[in-house]
Motif scaffolding. Sequence first.
Motif, PDB file in Angstrom:
ATOM      1  N   ASN A   1       4.255  -8.560  -5.750  1.00 31.55           N
ATOM      2  CA  ASN A   1       2.826  -9.186  -5.577  1.00 31.55           C
ATOM      3  C   ASN A   1       2.385  -9.638  -7.068  1.00 31.55           C
ATOM      4  OD1 ASN A   1       0.423  -9.750  -5.055  1.00 31.55           O
ATOM      5  ND2 ASN A   1      -0.393  -7.588  -5.291  1.00 31.55           N
ATOM      6  N   ASN A   2       2.726 -11.001  -7.183  1.00 29.52           N
ATOM      7  CA  ASN A   2       2.692 -11.551  -8.693  1.00 29.52           C
ATOM      8  C   ASN A   2       1.085 -11.452  -9.077  1.00 29.52           C
ATOM      9  OD1 ASN A   2       5.205 -12.268  -9.151  1.00 29.52           O
ATOM     10  ND2 ASN A   2       4.984 -14.291  -8.226  1.00 29.52           N
TER      11      ASN A   2
ATOM     12  N   ARG B   1       0.907  -1.141  -0.048  1.00 26.41           N
ATOM     13  CA  ARG B   1       0.167   0.017   0.103  1.00 26.41           C
ATOM     14  C   ARG B   1       1.119   1.179  -0.134  1.00 26.41           C
ATOM     15  NH1 ARG B   1      -4.163  -3.367   3.038  1.00 26.41           N
ATOM     16  NH2 ARG B   1      -3.112  -3.000   5.160  1.00 26.41           N
ATOM     17  N   ALA B   2       1.899   1.136   0.746  1.00 21.76           N
ATOM     18  CA  ALA B   2       3.021   2.412   0.824  1.00 21.76           C
ATOM     19  C   ALA B   2       3.552   2.668  -0.703  1.00 21.76           C
ATOM     20  CB  ALA B   2       4.087   2.230   1.908  1.00 21.76           C
ATOM     21  N   LEU B   3       3.986   1.491  -1.165  1.00 22.48           N
ATOM     22  CA  LEU B   3       4.489   1.905  -2.691  1.00 22.48           C
ATOM     23  C   LEU B   3       3.345   2.202  -3.393  1.00 22.48           C
ATOM     24  CD1 LEU B   3       6.621  -1.553  -2.879  1.00 22.48           C
ATOM     25  CD2 LEU B   3       7.367   0.883  -2.576  1.00 22.48           C
TER      26      LEU B   3
ATOM     27  N   GLY C   1       6.045   0.941 -10.021  1.00 24.68           N
ATOM     28  CA  GLY C   1       4.905   0.040 -10.176  1.00 24.68           C
ATOM     29  C   GLY C   1       5.331  -1.476 -10.472  1.00 24.68           C
ATOM     30  N   GLU C   2       6.573  -1.327 -11.254  1.00 19.95           N
ATOM     31  CA  GLU C   2       7.327  -2.612 -11.658  1.00 19.95           C
ATOM     32  C   GLU C   2       7.609  -3.449 -10.270  1.00 19.95           C
ATOM     33  OE1 GLU C   2       8.927  -0.726 -15.758  1.00 19.95           O
ATOM     34  OE2 GLU C   2      10.364  -1.138 -14.039  1.00 19.95           O
ATOM     35  N   GLU C   3       8.022  -2.611  -9.306  1.00 17.95           N
ATOM     36  CA  GLU C   3       8.536  -3.350  -8.035  1.00 17.95           C
ATOM     37  C   GLU C   3       7.126  -3.829  -7.541  1.00 17.95           C
ATOM     38  OE1 GLU C   3      10.812  -4.064  -4.550  1.00 17.95           O
ATOM     39  OE2 GLU C   3      11.182  -4.187  -6.518  1.00 17.95           O
ATOM     40  N   ILE C   4       6.085  -2.937  -7.250  1.00 17.16           N
ATOM     41  CA  ILE C   4       4.866  -3.530  -6.821  1.00 17.16           C
ATOM     42  C   ILE C   4       4.374  -4.990  -7.226  1.00 17.16           C
ATOM     43  CG2 ILE C   4       2.289  -3.291  -6.570  1.00 17.16           C
ATOM     44  CD1 ILE C   4       3.168  -0.121  -6.488  1.00 17.16           C
TER      45      ILE C   4
END
Length: 315
Positions: free
Chosen positions: A174-175, A145-147, A167-170
């Motif tokens: 989280n696949n 949520r923080a990201l 976004g890519e890290e999220i």
Amino acid sequence: MSRDTERAIKELYDYIEKHGGADTEEDLRRLTNQFMMEYNASLPDRPVLDEDSAETSDDWMELAEETDDKDDAIRYARNALSLDPDNLDAETMIAFNTEYEDVFENLLAMRKVCDHGEKLMRQKGYLDKDVGDFWMILETRPYIRALGMRMKLEIYCGMYRLAEATGEEIIRLNNNDNTGARLALMSLYATTLDQKPAEKLYERFSEYGPDSSMLLALSALYFRLGNFDKAEETLRDLQHKNKDTRRFFKALIDQKIDDCRTDDMALGYQPGTISELITIFDENSFLWQSEAIISYYLWSDQKLKPHRKLKKRRK
């Protein structure tokens, strides 16, 4: 899963720990059933949550999330943080909602929250063993949520490349992308003209079926790159999924989108209708409300315009 469900599961975890843990699946089932019976029976007698009855960090965060008063929300979040300095949701609310003179200050504050979150994830081993499953674990959800909030602020500040990286890290963590970061990410790729990552993103989530938001952004991306065949092909896919696609473009061209927003969104968001496309338009305004995209609206309207068949003249 709602926040109420998250809180109930936290109580279940505490209950299981309090009763000596669950060494077997049978123990887990027994304790879960026992907890649910006691939990449901306690609901009518639970006091109304307010400032006088709030005791835990989670209690204060529940109050913060329910109030419409921004000052109260920040105050409640600070109370939550005082009871749990690692409450990332509380930190996020404070960083995102504090009214600085410049929204860039909110972004700087949000970056500190995410740095703290990453440190916690490393300390607790989640970045070593649980990458890909962060939304399946209650303890890692606040970091996702923080990201997500950081990504929103990066977009607002026009830092599109940074927002793409976030976004890519999220979706790496989280696949299944339960928070929908991929949708904003596709619009970012259409903004920065990144074809390869856009196609890779679309392919990655194709198993869920075509998504209107991704199709719309991908079509616009192809158009802006001059690949008009692919742009039209993707536009047709969107039209097949959403019957109001041409109506949406016509409303934009005729400057009647506000009328549609009033008339067609009275019942809220409805997939496969113009309300879905208006929601996409509003949530990704950095792409869809820029002057650079107007030519795409005009082109799409022409491509989707029904053509009359010419009648043969009688001899």
